[in-house]
Design an enzyme around this catalytic site. Sequence first.
Site, PDB file in Angstrom:
ATOM      1  N   CYS A 137     -30.374 -65.679 -40.330  1.00 41.17           N
ATOM      2  CA  CYS A 137     -31.091 -65.465 -39.063  1.00 41.17           C
ATOM      3  C   CYS A 137     -32.077 -64.310 -39.235  1.00 41.17           C
ATOM      4  O   CYS A 137     -31.673 -63.169 -39.517  1.00 41.17           O
ATOM      5  CB  CYS A 137     -30.099 -65.179 -37.939  1.00 41.17           C
ATOM      6  SG  CYS A 137     -30.878 -64.785 -36.361  1.00 41.17           S
ATOM      7  N   CYS A 140     -31.536 -61.605 -36.517  1.00 37.74           N
ATOM      8  CA  CYS A 140     -30.373 -60.750 -36.807  1.00 37.74           C
ATOM      9  C   CYS A 140     -30.722 -59.694 -37.849  1.00 37.74           C
ATOM     10  O   CYS A 140     -30.309 -58.538 -37.738  1.00 37.74           O
ATOM     11  CB  CYS A 140     -29.208 -61.611 -37.293  1.00 37.74           C
ATOM     12  SG  CYS A 140     -28.665 -62.884 -36.128  1.00 37.74           S
TER      13      CYS A 140
END
Length: 283
Positions: A137, A140
Site C-alpha cells: 500500500c 500506508c
Amino acid sequence: MAKVLGKTSILSACDHSQKKNKKGGGSLYSRRIPGICFKEDRFTSLKMKSMALRCDFNGQRVVYLERKIVDTRRFLQVPLKVQLNQIRTGLIGKTPKWWETGLQPNMKEVTSAQDLVDALFDAGYKLVILDFYSPACGGCKALFPKTCQLAKMNPDSQFLQVNYEEHKSMCYSLNVHVLPFFRFYRGAQGRLCQFSCTNATIQKFKNALAKHTTDQCSLGPAKGLDEKELLALAANKDLSFTYKPKPVQPNPYRVPAKKDILVSKTCLNPKESEGKTLVGAGG
C-alpha cells in the site's frame, strides 16, 4: 608500490625485497602482489628481456606482468543451506523493510488473533491504536513515518500494527476492507472510534489522539474487541482462536417490562381466575 602503465601491463618493481634473476643476476620481478603473477613466456627473445631490464621509469626497473584470471563463478555457487546459515548467524546483513524502520518502543507487531486479543486486555486503561497496513500500500508507506513520529510523541499509548497481507482472514472477520485503517480502544470503554486515514488527512488522526489521550477514569476490566467480533474470530476456521461466550447474568435492578406487569396483575386474585375458568368450562 607498483603502478600499472597503460595497456601493456608494465608494472614498476620496488627496489627492496626484489628477487635476483638466476641467469643475469639482475632484478627480474618484484615481490608477489595478490591477484598478479608473472608469465616469463611473454619474454620471447633476449632482446626483449634486455630492453625490459634496461628500461627505467623514475629510476626504477620495470618488468612485464600478467594478471591472473580468477574464476568468480565458484564463489557464487554457494549452497542454499550455507546462505541461510549465514543469514541466521548474522554474516549477511538483513536490510529492514519500510514498516520496520523507525519503530518506537510503544509499537508492536501483531502475530495472531490471540495475540491481538491478549494485547488489548493487557493494555488496561492505556489508549490502544490498531494500525492496519499492507506492505504493498503506497498510502500506508507514505503515512508510516508520521505514525512513528506520533507514537514517539505519545509514549503512554500503545500502537499495534496488523499486517493485512499476513492476516487477511482476521481482517475480514473484523470488517477491515480499507487501508490504511485505524481503531482506538481504551479500557472498559472498548472501541472508541475507527476511521481510514491517509497522508493528506493526517489531521483526522491527530484530532482523535488529542481527544482520547486525555486522562479518563474507566471502571472495570479492559473490554477489547466487541462480543460479535470475538465470536466471528472464533467461527473463522483459518484462525486458531477459541472463545467461550460469557454467561448472561440477570440484572436484579432491571425495570420490569409492561408484559410482565400485566401478567402479574392477572395473577393477583387466583379465585377470580379459577371462577372464570370454571364458568368457561361449564358453559
